[in-house]
Design a protein around this motif. Sequence first.
Motif, PDB file in Angstrom:
ATOM      1  N   PHE A  48       0.836  -1.191   0.000  1.00 18.86           N
ATOM      2  CA  PHE A  48       0.000   0.000   0.000  1.00 18.86           C
ATOM      3  C   PHE A  48       0.871   1.241   0.000  1.00 18.86           C
ATOM      4  O   PHE A  48       2.053   1.213   0.383  1.00 18.86           O
ATOM      5  N   LYS A  49       0.253   2.341  -0.435  1.00 12.58           N
ATOM      6  CA  LYS A  49       0.919   3.648  -0.424  1.00 12.58           C
ATOM      7  C   LYS A  49      -0.144   4.686  -0.113  1.00 12.58           C
ATOM      8  O   LYS A  49      -1.181   4.744  -0.776  1.00 12.58           O
ATOM      9  N   THR A  50       0.100   5.502   0.911  1.00 11.57           N
ATOM     10  CA  THR A  50      -0.837   6.561   1.276  1.00 11.57           C
ATOM     11  C   THR A  50      -0.083   7.704   1.956  1.00 11.57           C
ATOM     12  O   THR A  50       0.962   7.498   2.571  1.00 11.57           O
ATOM     13  N   SER A  51      -0.633   8.893   1.820  1.00 11.54           N
ATOM     14  CA  SER A  51      -0.157  10.057   2.573  1.00 11.54           C
ATOM     15  C   SER A  51      -1.221  10.503   3.558  1.00 11.54           C
ATOM     16  O   SER A  51      -0.984  11.364   4.393  1.00 11.54           O
ATOM     17  N   SER A  52      -2.407   9.909   3.456  1.00 12.05           N
ATOM     18  CA  SER A  52      -3.533  10.291   4.298  1.00 12.05           C
ATOM     19  C   SER A  52      -3.356   9.746   5.714  1.00 12.05           C
ATOM     20  O   SER A  52      -2.965   8.602   5.901  1.00 12.05           O
ATOM     21  N   THR A  53      -3.672  10.567   6.690  1.00 11.35           N
ATOM     22  CA  THR A  53      -3.626  10.125   8.083  1.00 11.35           C
ATOM     23  C   THR A  53      -5.034   9.905   8.644  1.00 11.35           C
ATOM     24  O   THR A  53      -5.214   9.824   9.855  1.00 11.35           O
ATOM     25  N   SER A  54      -6.018   9.797   7.772  1.00  9.56           N
ATOM     26  CA  SER A  54      -7.378   9.452   8.195  1.00  9.56           C
ATOM     27  C   SER A  54      -7.457   7.950   8.437  1.00  9.56           C
ATOM     28  O   SER A  54      -6.721   7.179   7.827  1.00  9.56           O
ATOM     29  N   ALA A  55      -8.367   7.523   9.307  1.00  7.04           N
ATOM     30  CA  ALA A  55      -8.593   6.089   9.517  1.00  7.04           C
ATOM     31  C   ALA A  55      -9.030   5.495   8.193  1.00  7.04           C
ATOM     32  O   ALA A  55      -9.900   6.046   7.518  1.00  7.04           O
ATOM     33  N   GLN A  56      -8.397   4.387   7.789  1.00  6.30           N
ATOM     34  CA  GLN A  56      -8.714   3.794   6.499  1.00  6.30           C
ATOM     35  C   GLN A  56      -8.393   2.312   6.487  1.00  6.30           C
ATOM     36  O   GLN A  56      -7.355   1.889   6.973  1.00  6.30           O
ATOM     37  N   ALA A  57      -9.305   1.528   5.930  1.00  6.77           N
ATOM     38  CA  ALA A  57      -9.147   0.081   5.877  1.00  6.77           C
ATOM     39  C   ALA A  57      -8.345  -0.314   4.648  1.00  6.77           C
ATOM     40  O   ALA A  57      -8.618   0.152   3.547  1.00  6.77           O
ATOM     41  N   ILE A  58      -7.371  -1.198   4.840  1.00  2.63           N
ATOM     42  CA  ILE A  58      -6.650  -1.790   3.723  1.00  2.63           C
ATOM     43  C   ILE A  58      -7.468  -2.968   3.226  1.00  2.63           C
ATOM     44  O   ILE A  58      -7.802  -3.035   2.045  1.00  2.63           O
ATOM     45  N   VAL A  59      -7.794  -3.904   4.096  1.00  4.84           N
ATOM     46  CA  VAL A  59      -8.724  -4.995   3.788  1.00  4.84           C
ATOM     47  C   VAL A  59      -9.601  -5.225   5.014  1.00  4.84           C
ATOM     48  O   VAL A  59      -9.189  -4.938   6.143  1.00  4.84           O
ATOM     49  N   SER A  60     -10.805  -5.761   4.779  1.00  2.00           N
ATOM     50  CA  SER A  60     -11.677  -6.036   5.924  1.00  2.00           C
ATOM     51  C   SER A  60     -12.725  -7.082   5.572  1.00  2.00           C
ATOM     52  O   SER A  60     -13.099  -7.255   4.422  1.00  2.00           O
ATOM     53  N   LYS A  61     -13.157  -7.748   6.586  1.00  3.91           N
ATOM     54  CA  LYS A  61     -14.351  -8.605   6.580  1.00  3.91           C
ATOM     55  C   LYS A  61     -15.034  -8.236   7.890  1.00  3.91           C
ATOM     56  O   LYS A  61     -14.955  -8.939   8.882  1.00  3.91           O
ATOM     57  N   ASP A  62     -15.634  -7.049   7.891  1.00  6.21           N
ATOM     58  CA  ASP A  62     -16.025  -6.383   9.124  1.00  6.21           C
ATOM     59  C   ASP A  62     -17.352  -5.667   8.946  1.00  6.21           C
ATOM     60  O   ASP A  62     -17.399  -4.519   8.520  1.00  6.21           O
ATOM     61  N   GLY A  63     -18.454  -6.356   9.261  1.00  5.93           N
ATOM     62  CA  GLY A  63     -19.778  -5.763   9.177  1.00  5.93           C
ATOM     63  C   GLY A  63     -20.206  -5.161  10.504  1.00  5.93           C
ATOM     64  O   GLY A  63     -19.412  -5.000  11.421  1.00  5.93           O
ATOM     65  N   GLU A  64     -21.476  -4.828  10.601  1.00  9.38           N
ATOM     66  CA  GLU A  64     -22.014  -4.285  11.854  1.00  9.38           C
ATOM     67  C   GLU A  64     -21.994  -5.370  12.934  1.00  9.38           C
ATOM     68  O   GLU A  64     -22.125  -6.552  12.639  1.00  9.38           O
TER      69      GLU A  64
ATOM     70  N   SER B 294       1.408  -2.117  14.588  1.00 15.38           N
ATOM     71  CA  SER B 294       2.762  -1.791  14.130  1.00 15.38           C
ATOM     72  C   SER B 294       3.324  -0.637  14.955  1.00 15.38           C
ATOM     73  O   SER B 294       2.609  -0.017  15.743  1.00 15.38           O
ATOM     74  N   THR B 295       4.589  -0.339  14.744  1.00 10.04           N
ATOM     75  CA  THR B 295       5.225   0.803  15.383  1.00 10.04           C
ATOM     76  C   THR B 295       5.690   1.830  14.356  1.00 10.04           C
ATOM     77  O   THR B 295       5.895   2.985  14.688  1.00 10.04           O
ATOM     78  N   SER B 296       5.852   1.410  13.102  1.00  9.88           N
ATOM     79  CA  SER B 296       6.322   2.311  12.039  1.00  9.88           C
ATOM     80  C   SER B 296       5.235   3.285  11.620  1.00  9.88           C
ATOM     81  O   SER B 296       4.058   2.939  11.569  1.00  9.88           O
ATOM     82  N   LEU B 297       5.659   4.498  11.291  1.00 10.21           N
ATOM     83  CA  LEU B 297       4.752   5.476  10.706  1.00 10.21           C
ATOM     84  C   LEU B 297       4.788   5.249   9.202  1.00 10.21           C
ATOM     85  O   LEU B 297       5.860   5.297   8.587  1.00 10.21           O
ATOM     86  N   VAL B 298       3.645   4.983   8.605  1.00 10.71           N
ATOM     87  CA  VAL B 298       3.615   4.548   7.204  1.00 10.71           C
ATOM     88  C   VAL B 298       2.822   5.471   6.280  1.00 10.71           C
ATOM     89  O   VAL B 298       2.765   5.217   5.083  1.00 10.71           O
ATOM     90  N   ALA B 299       2.235   6.528   6.769  1.00  8.58           N
ATOM     91  CA  ALA B 299       1.480   7.458   5.918  1.00  8.58           C
ATOM     92  C   ALA B 299       2.437   8.502   5.355  1.00  8.58           C
ATOM     93  O   ALA B 299       2.296   9.700   5.560  1.00  8.58           O
ATOM     94  N   ASP B 300       3.447   8.014   4.619  1.00  5.99           N
ATOM     95  CA  ASP B 300       4.512   8.886   4.127  1.00  5.99           C
ATOM     96  C   ASP B 300       4.572   8.981   2.608  1.00  5.99           C
ATOM     97  O   ASP B 300       5.511   9.527   2.042  1.00  5.99           O
ATOM     98  N   GLY B 301       3.567   8.422   1.914  1.00  8.48           N
ATOM     99  CA  GLY B 301       3.540   8.480   0.458  1.00  8.48           C
ATOM    100  C   GLY B 301       4.451   7.478  -0.220  1.00  8.48           C
ATOM    101  O   GLY B 301       4.569   7.486  -1.442  1.00  8.48           O
ATOM    102  N   ASN B 302       5.084   6.592   0.550  1.00  6.97           N
ATOM    103  CA  ASN B 302       5.962   5.565  -0.010  1.00  6.97           C
ATOM    104  C   ASN B 302       5.267   4.209   0.026  1.00  6.97           C
ATOM    105  O   ASN B 302       4.360   3.992   0.826  1.00  6.97           O
TER     106      ASN B 302
END
Length: 185
Positions: free
Chosen positions: A29-45, A77-85
Amino acid sequence: ALDGVDDFVDCGNPTSLQITGELSISAWFKTSSTSAQAIVSKDGEDPNRSFLLIYSSSSNTIKFIIFQGSSINVAASTSLVADGNWHHVMGVKIYIDGTLEGTNVGGGGSINNTSAEFHIGKKERATGDFFNGVIDEVAVWNSDQSANASSIYNSGVPNDISSLSPLSWWRCGDGDTSPTLTDNG
């Protein structure tokens, strides 16, 4: 690219993804957004929740969450990953770029087998948590792939993982014709 508003992939609820035992999920994955966001899910109500791999805006980390009965088990995780890489994440424990960063703090038991659909890029729940960025090479196993974490990461380059026999594997562009993704598992 997923726009963070309404783009996602709906993989349905095939029997092969109704996993109640061991589970490993791998994705690039690659993102710069720091909003909550699902990569994958099987998560209903509630109580229709099985698992999700999500970027947590409160901790700026990736969380792999498994629902077992009324227990919620989390590896973070411990790494910060919303860095656009580009980054690789594997949830069985939590690996970022081939390195173990967190283990599940919960107990054992069966993963909830629910009717929730498997999504790439959002949660099924009303909140959505749509992914804002790019997701590639999503793979699912019904086994522990910890021993293969560094080879799946492969020094920053996605590789052919067919020898690892994933149940499902969406290459996200390699041989696909938009808007359809092929399950290569």
